[in-house]
Design a protein around this motif. Structure first.
Motif, PDB file in Angstrom:
ATOM      1  N   VAL A 137       0.837  -1.205   0.000  1.00  0.00           N
ATOM      2  CA  VAL A 137       0.000   0.000   0.000  1.00  0.00           C
ATOM      3  C   VAL A 137       0.870   1.253   0.000  1.00  0.00           C
ATOM      4  O   VAL A 137       0.600   2.213  -0.747  1.00  0.00           O
ATOM      5  CB  VAL A 137      -0.938  -0.017   1.221  1.00  0.00           C
ATOM      6  CG1 VAL A 137      -1.518   1.373   1.481  1.00  0.00           C
ATOM      7  CG2 VAL A 137      -2.069  -1.015   1.003  1.00  0.00           C
ATOM      8  N   LEU A 138       1.909   1.266   0.826  1.00  0.00           N
ATOM      9  CA  LEU A 138       2.769   2.447   0.916  1.00  0.00           C
ATOM     10  C   LEU A 138       3.516   2.700  -0.393  1.00  0.00           C
ATOM     11  O   LEU A 138       3.668   3.848  -0.826  1.00  0.00           O
ATOM     12  CB  LEU A 138       3.764   2.281   2.064  1.00  0.00           C
ATOM     13  CG  LEU A 138       3.167   2.341   3.477  1.00  0.00           C
ATOM     14  CD1 LEU A 138       4.247   2.091   4.515  1.00  0.00           C
ATOM     15  CD2 LEU A 138       2.492   3.684   3.726  1.00  0.00           C
ATOM     16  N   VAL A 139       3.987   1.645  -1.024  1.00  0.00           N
ATOM     17  CA  VAL A 139       4.705   1.797  -2.290  1.00  0.00           C
ATOM     18  C   VAL A 139       3.783   2.338  -3.370  1.00  0.00           C
ATOM     19  O   VAL A 139       4.116   3.290  -4.092  1.00  0.00           O
ATOM     20  CB  VAL A 139       5.338   0.457  -2.725  1.00  0.00           C
ATOM     21  CG1 VAL A 139       5.828   0.536  -4.164  1.00  0.00           C
ATOM     22  CG2 VAL A 139       6.482   0.089  -1.801  1.00  0.00           C
ATOM     23  N   VAL A 140       2.601   1.745  -3.489  1.00  0.00           N
ATOM     24  CA  VAL A 140       1.649   2.207  -4.502  1.00  0.00           C
ATOM     25  C   VAL A 140       1.221   3.636  -4.226  1.00  0.00           C
ATOM     26  O   VAL A 140       1.132   4.468  -5.144  1.00  0.00           O
ATOM     27  CB  VAL A 140       0.427   1.264  -4.551  1.00  0.00           C
ATOM     28  CG1 VAL A 140      -0.674   1.853  -5.429  1.00  0.00           C
ATOM     29  CG2 VAL A 140       0.835  -0.101  -5.078  1.00  0.00           C
ATOM     30  N   ALA A 141       0.955   3.960  -2.962  1.00  0.00           N
ATOM     31  CA  ALA A 141       0.539   5.317  -2.612  1.00  0.00           C
ATOM     32  C   ALA A 141       1.629   6.330  -2.946  1.00  0.00           C
ATOM     33  O   ALA A 141       1.344   7.413  -3.483  1.00  0.00           O
ATOM     34  CB  ALA A 141       0.184   5.386  -1.124  1.00  0.00           C
ATOM     35  N   ALA A 142       2.881   5.993  -2.637  1.00  0.00           N
ATOM     36  CA  ALA A 142       3.985   6.919  -2.909  1.00  0.00           C
ATOM     37  C   ALA A 142       4.175   7.132  -4.404  1.00  0.00           C
ATOM     38  O   ALA A 142       4.330   8.275  -4.874  1.00  0.00           O
ATOM     39  CB  ALA A 142       5.274   6.388  -2.283  1.00  0.00           C
ATOM     40  N   VAL A 143       4.153   6.053  -5.172  1.00  0.00           N
ATOM     41  CA  VAL A 143       4.342   6.169  -6.619  1.00  0.00           C
ATOM     42  C   VAL A 143       3.202   6.966  -7.248  1.00  0.00           C
ATOM     43  O   VAL A 143       3.431   7.847  -8.087  1.00  0.00           O
ATOM     44  CB  VAL A 143       4.442   4.771  -7.259  1.00  0.00           C
ATOM     45  CG1 VAL A 143       4.387   4.870  -8.786  1.00  0.00           C
ATOM     46  CG2 VAL A 143       5.728   4.085  -6.819  1.00  0.00           C
ATOM     47  N   MET A 144       1.983   6.681  -6.840  1.00  0.00           N
ATOM     48  CA  MET A 144       0.834   7.364  -7.431  1.00  0.00           C
ATOM     49  C   MET A 144       0.756   8.830  -7.003  1.00  0.00           C
ATOM     50  O   MET A 144       0.292   9.679  -7.769  1.00  0.00           O
ATOM     51  CB  MET A 144      -0.453   6.633  -7.061  1.00  0.00           C
ATOM     52  CG  MET A 144      -0.606   5.304  -7.761  1.00  0.00           C
ATOM     53  SD  MET A 144      -0.546   5.494  -9.565  1.00  0.00           S
ATOM     54  CE  MET A 144      -0.565   3.791 -10.080  1.00  0.00           C
ATOM     55  N   THR A 145       1.199   9.124  -5.799  1.00  0.00           N
ATOM     56  CA  THR A 145       1.227  10.525  -5.373  1.00  0.00           C
ATOM     57  C   THR A 145       2.225  11.318  -6.218  1.00  0.00           C
ATOM     58  O   THR A 145       1.933  12.429  -6.673  1.00  0.00           O
ATOM     59  CB  THR A 145       1.597  10.631  -3.887  1.00  0.00           C
ATOM     60  OG1 THR A 145       0.625   9.928  -3.104  1.00  0.00           O
ATOM     61  CG2 THR A 145       1.628  12.086  -3.439  1.00  0.00           C
ATOM     62  N   LEU A 180      -6.610  23.497  -6.879  1.00  0.00           N
ATOM     63  CA  LEU A 180      -6.851  22.678  -8.059  1.00  0.00           C
ATOM     64  C   LEU A 180      -5.710  21.699  -8.293  1.00  0.00           C
ATOM     65  O   LEU A 180      -5.946  20.509  -8.523  1.00  0.00           O
ATOM     66  CB  LEU A 180      -7.022  23.579  -9.281  1.00  0.00           C
ATOM     67  CG  LEU A 180      -7.135  22.848 -10.628  1.00  0.00           C
ATOM     68  CD1 LEU A 180      -8.450  22.075 -10.687  1.00  0.00           C
ATOM     69  CD2 LEU A 180      -7.032  23.822 -11.780  1.00  0.00           C
ATOM     70  N   VAL A 181      -4.477  22.172  -8.223  1.00  0.00           N
ATOM     71  CA  VAL A 181      -3.322  21.325  -8.512  1.00  0.00           C
ATOM     72  C   VAL A 181      -3.197  20.205  -7.478  1.00  0.00           C
ATOM     73  O   VAL A 181      -3.017  19.026  -7.827  1.00  0.00           O
ATOM     74  CB  VAL A 181      -2.034  22.166  -8.562  1.00  0.00           C
ATOM     75  CG1 VAL A 181      -0.808  21.263  -8.654  1.00  0.00           C
ATOM     76  CG2 VAL A 181      -2.068  23.119  -9.748  1.00  0.00           C
ATOM     77  N   VAL A 182      -3.316  20.540  -6.207  1.00  0.00           N
ATOM     78  CA  VAL A 182      -3.157  19.528  -5.148  1.00  0.00           C
ATOM     79  C   VAL A 182      -4.306  18.521  -5.188  1.00  0.00           C
ATOM     80  O   VAL A 182      -4.086  17.307  -5.075  1.00  0.00           O
ATOM     81  CB  VAL A 182      -3.075  20.207  -3.767  1.00  0.00           C
ATOM     82  CG1 VAL A 182      -3.046  19.165  -2.663  1.00  0.00           C
ATOM     83  CG2 VAL A 182      -1.834  21.091  -3.686  1.00  0.00           C
ATOM     84  N   ALA A 183      -5.543  19.012  -5.351  1.00  0.00           N
ATOM     85  CA  ALA A 183      -6.691  18.102  -5.404  1.00  0.00           C
ATOM     86  C   ALA A 183      -6.588  17.175  -6.599  1.00  0.00           C
ATOM     87  O   ALA A 183      -6.888  15.973  -6.499  1.00  0.00           O
ATOM     88  CB  ALA A 183      -7.990  18.904  -5.460  1.00  0.00           C
ATOM     89  N   SER A 184      -6.149  17.691  -7.743  1.00  0.00           N
ATOM     90  CA  SER A 184      -6.005  16.854  -8.938  1.00  0.00           C
ATOM     91  C   SER A 184      -4.911  15.811  -8.728  1.00  0.00           C
ATOM     92  O   SER A 184      -5.060  14.653  -9.144  1.00  0.00           O
ATOM     93  CB  SER A 184      -5.675  17.730 -10.145  1.00  0.00           C
ATOM     94  OG  SER A 184      -6.699  18.692 -10.377  1.00  0.00           O
ATOM     95  N   ALA A 185      -3.819  16.204  -8.097  1.00  0.00           N
ATOM     96  CA  ALA A 185      -2.734  15.261  -7.837  1.00  0.00           C
ATOM     97  C   ALA A 185      -3.186  14.143  -6.901  1.00  0.00           C
ATOM     98  O   ALA A 185      -2.815  12.974  -7.081  1.00  0.00           O
ATOM     99  CB  ALA A 185      -1.541  15.994  -7.244  1.00  0.00           C
ATOM    100  N   LEU A 186      -4.000  14.470  -5.901  1.00  0.00           N
ATOM    101  CA  LEU A 186      -4.430  13.470  -4.919  1.00  0.00           C
ATOM    102  C   LEU A 186      -5.388  12.437  -5.506  1.00  0.00           C
ATOM    103  O   LEU A 186      -5.535  11.347  -4.941  1.00  0.00           O
ATOM    104  CB  LEU A 186      -5.101  14.164  -3.724  1.00  0.00           C
ATOM    105  CG  LEU A 186      -4.161  14.929  -2.791  1.00  0.00           C
ATOM    106  CD1 LEU A 186      -4.955  15.627  -1.696  1.00  0.00           C
ATOM    107  CD2 LEU A 186      -3.122  13.996  -2.185  1.00  0.00           C
TER     108      LEU A 186
END
Length: 286
Positions: A137-145, A180-186
């Motif tokens: 979970v941590l790896v996927v979350a970090a990569v996707m963030t 907008l930028v932060v919400a889109s990234a999340l």
């Protein structure tokens, strides 16, 4: 003497072997990182999804640039005041592509292991399922963030550069731009972890991908804002939270809600999805 020593050593061997077999959490993170990038499809999927999202946003901004016919300063000021530069910085169509692609990638990170049987080998090597799934979970979350941040920043920079040729681009410190930028990234890590949680529950590629589409996009679109309870349920969905933070079609909402609530939705969904994935895999047989 010899038999006593041998018996004593034999009694100690299993405990020592078990201690050696227990990997450190850092080793689990490294293993999950390697497993994520081992298939070439991971990199290509991220690359294609990122280019598609940026291209959709840039194409919208280019259409404005190409067909711009208003030349007065008042027209440009009204264009900016209406929030259109931010709407074109990250469009609804781009959000659909981002959520579906990252949700699918997150789902397949787990479902593919069940489909190939690799999950059995993994659990045999690492019986501590909770630690293993937490590392995944941590790896996927970090990569996707990181992926979401890169795509959101590139989209904002490119679209505003295009609009600036007509004098209607806005800087990053423009009101609402950072939201907008932060919400889109999340949206990337949120969707990926939701896909992983659904994969842990369903364990079937087709069913997981369809469920991901229904939960992330179809359901929030179907929930009407004209009735109180459907509006409340809709406000609890990541897609509607992004709409609120991007301030798209929310100014005249019948049941308005706060940006704080929208940020809370984007924070709670990945936590709930991660917990679901970890607990489900830990309690169910392979």
């Amino acid at each position: 003497m010899t038999s006593t020593t041998t018996a004593r050593d034999a009694g100690r061997a299993p405990a020592g072997a078990a201690a050696q077999e227990r990997p450190r959490f850092g080793d689990l993170l490294a293993a999950e990182w390697l497993k994520l990038w081992a298939p070439r499809s991971t990199l290509w999927s991220l690359l294609i999804a990122g280019l598609a999202v940026v291209a959709i946003n840039a194409g919208t901004a280019y259409d404005t640039h190409r067909y711009w016919s208003r030349n007065s300063a008042e027209d440009a000021a009204e264009f900016i005041r209406a929030g259109i530069p931010l709407q074109e910085a990250f469009t609804v169509n781009a959000v659909v592509v981002l959520m579906l692609s990252t949700g699918a990638i997150g789902a397949l990170c787990l479902v593919a292991e069940y489909r190939t049987g690799l999950i059995r080998t993994t659990f045999a090597a690492v019986p501590a399922r909770r630690s293993l799934m937490t590392a995944k979970v941590l790896v996927v979350a970090a990569v996707m963030t990181g992926f979401g941040a890169l795509v959101a920043c590139c989209s904002f920079w490119l679209t505003q550069a295009i609009l600036s040729t007509k004098g209607v681009g806005v800087p990053i410190d423009h009101p609402g731009a950072w939201h907008l930028v932060v919400a889109s990234a999340l949206l990337a890590p949120v969707s990926a972890l939701v896909g992983m949680a659904l994969g842990a529950v369903l364990r079937h590629s087709g069913a997981t991908l369809v469920s991901c589409f229904v939960l992330l996009l179809l359901l929030p679109i179907a929930l009407s804002d004209d009735r109180y309870w459907t509006a409340v349920v809709g406000h609890a969905m990541p897609y509607k939270a992004w709409l609120r933070l991007a301030e798209i079609n929310t100014t005249d909402a019948l049941y308005p809600w706060t940006s704080t609530g929208a940020w809370g939705v984007l924070a709670l969904w990945p936590l709930a999805a991660a917990a679901t994935a970890v607990v489900t895999v830990d309690r169910r047989d392979v």
